[in-house]
Motif scaffolding. Structure first.
Motif, mmCIF file in Angstrom:
data_model
loop_
_atom_site.group_PDB
_atom_site.id
_atom_site.type_symbol
_atom_site.label_atom_id
_atom_site.label_comp_id
_atom_site.label_asym_id
_atom_site.label_seq_id
_atom_site.Cartn_x
_atom_site.Cartn_y
_atom_site.Cartn_z
ATOM 1 N N GLU A 170 0.827 -1.217 -0.055
ATOM 2 C CA GLU A 170 0.030 0.126 -0.053
ATOM 3 C C GLU A 170 0.907 1.269 0.131
ATOM 4 O O GLU A 170 0.456 2.225 -0.109
ATOM 5 C CB GLU A 170 -1.026 -0.148 1.116
ATOM 6 N N ILE B 208 -0.043 5.096 -1.589
ATOM 7 C CA ILE B 208 -1.635 5.273 -1.720
ATOM 8 C C ILE B 208 -2.091 6.488 -0.941
ATOM 9 O O ILE B 208 -1.602 6.674 0.282
ATOM 10 C CB ILE B 208 -2.471 4.114 -1.996
ATOM 11 N N GLN B 209 -3.220 6.969 -1.307
ATOM 12 C CA GLN B 209 -3.851 8.059 -0.421
ATOM 13 C C GLN B 209 -4.494 7.588 0.955
ATOM 14 O O GLN B 209 -5.086 6.421 0.816
ATOM 15 C CB GLN B 209 -4.884 8.786 -1.311
ATOM 16 N N THR C 227 -7.932 6.642 0.832
ATOM 17 C CA THR C 227 -8.308 5.077 -0.004
ATOM 18 C C THR C 227 -8.184 4.121 1.271
ATOM 19 O O THR C 227 -8.877 3.310 1.289
ATOM 20 C CB THR C 227 -7.166 5.063 -1.001
ATOM 21 N N SER D 247 -11.548 2.445 1.662
ATOM 22 C CA SER D 247 -11.416 0.971 1.213
ATOM 23 C C SER D 247 -11.118 -0.231 2.221
ATOM 24 O O SER D 247 -11.504 -1.304 2.101
ATOM 25 C CB SER D 247 -10.475 0.926 -0.042
#
Length: 329
Positions: A15, A18-19, A22, A26
């Motif tokens: 990961e 990533i933001q 997210t 998610s």
């Protein structure tokens, strides 16, 4: 300001970059409403102990924590009523609700409810928690009931229920000896237009699916395990009535006849018990099951009507978290 215990997520190497948004939506499965609320909270969202904009990238090993302000149900009167607690942690309270107890105060029933008992229990523990049941049981239905201890847990389990990922299994004693060992009832349910408090199977109703299997054939009756695929009001009671096997003791959806119960074996309510509840725990992200054995009145009924064939054991531990990270197939 007081907070519930934080929910923690550690960013994996996959990961990297990533933001944060997210991860929150998610991976941690926060709803947009709850995410908006946390952004306005002093320590609502932190990365490695610091507040961050949700647009920032995260890195492997980052510790993400979300904290929610403590609340309590100020409109519910605490009452010292005994509780049968199956499990409790920082996120969930699981109780075995007795028959005859209403879950939440309603008009005309402001006291002696499960909510009154739970609020008192939390005050005794020094906890500030708002009463949030994630599902309901009818007043005369006993068994396993889950109560979320913060908004995130409530939202997380509600999403599982919408996705039909929560296992809800009941035990019921129905009129008549069922021929098939198992079956599925697929019959839409809606209000009876002539009696709005009642539900009926009707082609124009809302989709409703109930699965059942025979646990034990009794004298003029059957003990069945029932698993819900949907959660309509009175679903089990209405579906079993629709196939000619209404629940023993059901005053709202009664049978035209039924077995003669010997001695004091009569039951004063519908013979329906929420036996098993399985879900992915929002805190640990592991699939767990909670079980409550048959209450005394249903055991007495079963014993009085025993003597048939096909008996099966339904004994299990109260909590089983050995299933791993996913619900049953």
């Amino acid at each position: 300001m007081s907070y519930y215990e934080p929910l923690v997520y550690t960013v994996s190497p996959e990961e990297e970059g990533i933001q944060l948004k997210t991860i929150l939506q998610s991976r941690m499965q926060l709803s947009r409403k709850l995410l908006s609320r946390l952004k306005r909270t002093e320590q609502g969202i932190t990365v490695n102990g610091e507040r961050k904009y949700i647009s920032v990238p995260v890195h492997a090993g980052d510790r993400i924590e979300i904290r929610m302000e403590q609340e309590q149900s100020e409109d519910i009167l605490p009452e010292d009523i005994p509780l049968d607690i199956l499990h409790e942690d920082d996120h969930l309270l699981i109780v075995n609700k007795p028959a005859g107890m209403i879950v939440h105060p309603t008009h005309g029933h402001y006291v002696h409810t499960l909510a009154n008992a739970v609020v008192h229990h939390w005050l005794e523990r020094g906890e500030k928690v708002r009463f949030r049941p994630v599902h309901r049981l009818d007043q005369e239905t006993s068994g396993v009931l889950a109560i979320a201890k913060n908004p995130f847990v409530h939202q997380h389990i509600s999403e599982q229920m919408k996705a039909q990922q929560v296992l809800k299994e009941y035990m019921a004693v129905v009129h008549g000896e069922m021929e098939a060992d198992e079956g599925t009832i697929d019959g839409p349910i809606d209000r009876d237009p002539e009696q709005p408090h009642y539900r009926i199977v009707t082609p124009d109703g809302y989709p409703a699916v109930t699965h059942y299997r025979v646990v034990e054939r009794l004298k003029g009756a059957t003990l069945v395990a029932v698993r819900l695929e949907t959660g309509r009001t009175h679903q089990i009671r209405v579906h079993m009535l629709s196939i000619g096997h209404p629940l023993i003791g059901d005053k709202m959806y009664p049978a035209g006849g039924g077995p003669s119960l010997p001695g004091k074996a009569g039951i004063e309510r519908q013979a329906l018990h929420a036996y098993r509840l399985g879900l992915v725990h929002p805190g640990t992200r592991r699939y767990v099951e909670f079980l409550a054995e048959l209450p005394e009145d249903m055991q007495r009924l079963r014993a009085a009507l025993s003597g048939g064939t096909g008996a099966a054991s339904i004994g299990s531990p109260a909590v089983d978290d050995s299933k791993g990270s996913g619900p049953p197939d």
